[in-house]
Design a protein around this motif. Structure first.
Motif, mmCIF file in Angstrom:
data_model
loop_
_atom_site.group_PDB
_atom_site.id
_atom_site.type_symbol
_atom_site.label_atom_id
_atom_site.label_comp_id
_atom_site.label_asym_id
_atom_site.label_seq_id
_atom_site.Cartn_x
_atom_site.Cartn_y
_atom_site.Cartn_z
ATOM 1 N N LEU A 30 -9.153 4.440 0.703
ATOM 2 C CA LEU A 30 -10.366 3.843 1.274
ATOM 3 C C LEU A 30 -10.606 4.295 2.709
ATOM 4 O O LEU A 30 -11.751 4.463 3.132
ATOM 5 C CB LEU A 30 -10.277 2.320 1.215
ATOM 6 C CG LEU A 30 -10.263 1.701 -0.181
ATOM 7 C CD1 LEU A 30 -9.946 0.214 -0.100
ATOM 8 C CD2 LEU A 30 -11.573 1.943 -0.889
ATOM 9 N N LEU A 55 -16.519 -4.116 3.563
ATOM 10 C CA LEU A 55 -16.192 -2.730 3.916
ATOM 11 C C LEU A 55 -17.257 -2.114 4.816
ATOM 12 O O LEU A 55 -16.935 -1.352 5.728
ATOM 13 C CB LEU A 55 -16.019 -1.887 2.648
ATOM 14 C CG LEU A 55 -14.751 -2.148 1.855
ATOM 15 C CD1 LEU A 55 -14.767 -1.363 0.549
ATOM 16 C CD2 LEU A 55 -13.505 -1.822 2.670
ATOM 17 N N VAL A 62 -20.594 3.343 3.297
ATOM 18 C CA VAL A 62 -20.239 2.526 2.131
ATOM 19 C C VAL A 62 -21.535 2.307 1.346
ATOM 20 O O VAL A 62 -22.536 1.885 1.918
ATOM 21 C CB VAL A 62 -19.617 1.181 2.542
ATOM 22 C CG1 VAL A 62 -19.253 0.358 1.312
ATOM 23 C CG2 VAL A 62 -18.392 1.401 3.435
ATOM 24 N N ALA A 151 -10.221 -5.028 2.958
ATOM 25 C CA ALA A 151 -11.099 -4.786 4.109
ATOM 26 C C ALA A 151 -10.315 -4.873 5.417
ATOM 27 O O ALA A 151 -10.505 -4.044 6.315
ATOM 28 C CB ALA A 151 -12.266 -5.772 4.108
ATOM 29 N N VAL A 154 -8.181 -1.723 5.756
ATOM 30 C CA VAL A 154 -9.008 -0.567 6.125
ATOM 31 C C VAL A 154 -9.337 -0.631 7.617
ATOM 32 O O VAL A 154 -9.262 0.375 8.324
ATOM 33 C CB VAL A 154 -10.282 -0.493 5.263
ATOM 34 C CG1 VAL A 154 -11.281 0.516 5.815
ATOM 35 C CG2 VAL A 154 -9.922 -0.161 3.813
#
Length: 181
Positions: A30, A55, A62, A151, A154
């Motif tokens: 990701l 995200l 995204v 999330a 990331v």
């Protein structure tokens, strides 16, 4: 209500055991992807929209593949990643787009309620979240917690990128008539 909460706690604990060794691989995919594409249909759509929203707040590029505009899927290419939220009653359209992504050499991350499904054969990472429920409907508590974890991971993997994305979102909301805390 207490039975439902107890079941959700058990779901969270089992989900942690099932995914904790897989989350770093998913995070790498990701974080390093050129573009992220998110899909979820039917009962999985709400989880997919939540994933997309989170995200989008921590990284650029995204894209949501909406049920009414699947053409977005044709933009996937090498260097991109598809994240599919797919829970019982599995959407044929989601499965078709997962297969399409695999044919284009786009890694697929599945967030799902079962790891043994034939539809998961071609995925790069299968993140199984328990959805057992003491009610009529499957519980999405564990899948949503897993989505929040992804999330956050990331964001932690690329803090400068996340900070820029969050700042851009905040500057959009400044001066607009939105409710705040």
């Amino acid at each position: 209500f207490s039975r439902m909460v107890a079941r959700d706690i058990a779901n969270l604990e089992l989900t942690l055991k099932l995914v904790e060794k897989l989350v770093p691989r998913a995070t790498t995919l990701l974080s390093e992807a050129n573009n992220l594409y998110v899909i979820g249909n039917n009962k999985s759509y709400g989880a997919a929209i939540y994933l997309y929203h989170l995200l989008q707040g921590v990284r650029p590029r995204v894209h949501m593949i909406h049920p009414w505009n699947r053409r977005t899927a044709t933009e996937m290419d090498d260097g991109d990643v598809l994240i599919a939220c797919i829970f019982l009653r599995y959407s044929r359209e989601t499965v078709r787009i997962m297969k399409y992504a695999s044919r284009r050499h786009v890694p697929v991350i599945a967030i799902t309620d079962g790891g043994g499904h034939p539809l998961l054969r071609s995925v790069a990472v299968s993140l199984v979240a328990q959805t057992d429920s003491s009610t009529l409907y499957p519980s999405l508590v564990a899948p949503l917690a897993l989505i929040q974890l992804l999330a956050a991971e990331v964001a932690a993997a690329n803090p400068d990128v996340a900070r820029t994305a969050l700042s851009a979102a905040e500057s959009f909301f400044d001066g607009r008539e939105f409710l705040s805390r």
